[in-house]
Design an enzyme around this catalytic site. Structure first.
Site, PDB file in Angstrom:
ATOM      1  N   PHE A   4       0.817  -1.224   0.000  1.00 38.94           N
ATOM      2  CA  PHE A   4       0.000   0.000   0.000  1.00 38.94           C
ATOM      3  C   PHE A   4       0.846   1.268   0.000  1.00 38.94           C
ATOM      4  CE2 PHE A   4       0.787   0.735   4.427  1.00 38.94           C
ATOM      5  CZ  PHE A   4       0.769  -0.512   5.047  1.00 38.94           C
ATOM      6  N   ILE A  26       9.821 -15.703  -2.025  1.00 36.98           N
ATOM      7  CA  ILE A  26       9.877 -16.157  -0.630  1.00 36.98           C
ATOM      8  C   ILE A  26       8.944 -17.339  -0.374  1.00 36.98           C
ATOM      9  CG2 ILE A  26       8.173 -14.474   0.202  1.00 36.98           C
ATOM     10  CD1 ILE A  26      10.133 -14.246   2.705  1.00 36.98           C
ATOM     11  N   HIS A  66       3.906  -2.758  13.224  1.00 40.39           N
ATOM     12  CA  HIS A  66       3.107  -1.646  12.703  1.00 40.39           C
ATOM     13  C   HIS A  66       1.614  -1.818  12.970  1.00 40.39           C
ATOM     14  CE1 HIS A  66       6.629  -0.742   9.730  1.00 40.39           C
ATOM     15  NE2 HIS A  66       6.883  -0.365  10.959  1.00 40.39           N
TER      16      HIS A  66
END
Ligand SMILES: [Zn+2]
Length: 252
Positions: A44, A246, A130
């Site tokens: 984002f 990943i 976060h």
């Protein structure tokens, strides 16, 4: 300076990661946006072609505390459209990390992501540096609402700003915005997990954003692995450098 092993082949990467997790009892994973983009969640913070048609401000502005206060309608529009990804599914990196924790090989996940995918995959000890879009807190009475509630509508004012049905208070996502400091309890938990780890696996982060990037200084174990598509400023410290997808690296 340590000469590290560089792996770009996904099968070789998965083989090496499995070997390293088998050899360690207190591994910790520290992940960034690349872990979520492997689940199809766009970062984002990034600006694409559609971005300018949708939003009048850059992401750094819309993700700031002062913008949340001064432009709540635009903030919640951005929050619903860009930060919440309902329906996103954990990828193999998330599910493998949950399996490793259940098997007693992984102590904790430290993440910069706010999408809750590690918990959805089954991880128990997750330090969310976060915060999370799955917790939205009334600033007056403390009631907590999930991301589905924020997106469902029907409880907002005429500007699209969600209001607490209990008390009419303003809702604040439990997400760390620019100008806000990290939750000290979460930060100290992440530091403690990393300081006690015998292996640290870092994935999907460019390791340039502080204070998160500074967490690696607390690591005292014997094996540092960095998994990232692009070089990071800490590559020279890594024992193993993996540059493939990943989710493929964790497919073992
Ligand atoms: Zn309330």
């Amino acid at each position: 300076m340590a000469s590290n092993q560089a792996i770009s082949d996904p099968i070789q990467a998965a083989h090496e990661l499995k070997r390293l997790f088998d050899e360690h009892d207190h591994a910790v994973f520290f992940g960034g946006a690349g872990v979520s983009t492997a689940s199809g969640i766009p970062d984002f913070r990034s600006v694409d072609g559609l971005y300018h048609q949708q939003f009048a401000y850059p992401p750094e502005t819309m993700l700031s505390h002062s913008f949340y206060v001064s432009h709540p309608a635009e903030f919640f529009d951005f929050y619903r459209k860009k930060m919440i990804a309902l329906g996103a599914k954990p990828n193999r990196a998330h599910t493998k990390l949950a399996e490793l924790e259940a098997a007693g090989r992984l102590d904790a996940v430290v993440t910069q992501n706010i999408d809750g995918l590690h918990q959805l995959a089954g991880s128990k000890k997750v330090w969310e540096l976060h915060g999370s879009v799955h917790r939205n807190i009334c600033q007056r009475c403390g009631a907590v609402y999930d991301a589905e509630w924020i997106c469902a509508r029907g409880h907002e004012d005429e500007h699209g700003i969600p209001l607490c049905p209990e008390c009419g208070g303003r809702i604040k996502p439990d997400v760390v915005l620019y100008e806000e400091s990290l939750d000290q309890r979460v930060l100290m938990g992440a530091v403690e997990s990393i300081a006690n780890a015998d292996m640290l696996v870092i994935g999907g982060t460019s390791l340039v954003v502080y204070p998160a990037a500074g967490l690696t200084q607390y690591f005292r174990g014997d094996t540092l692995v960095i998994i990232n598509r692009d070089p990071t400023p800490q590559d020279h410290n890594a024992d193993v450098l993996i540059s493939c997808d990943i989710a493929k690296a964790f497919d073992f």
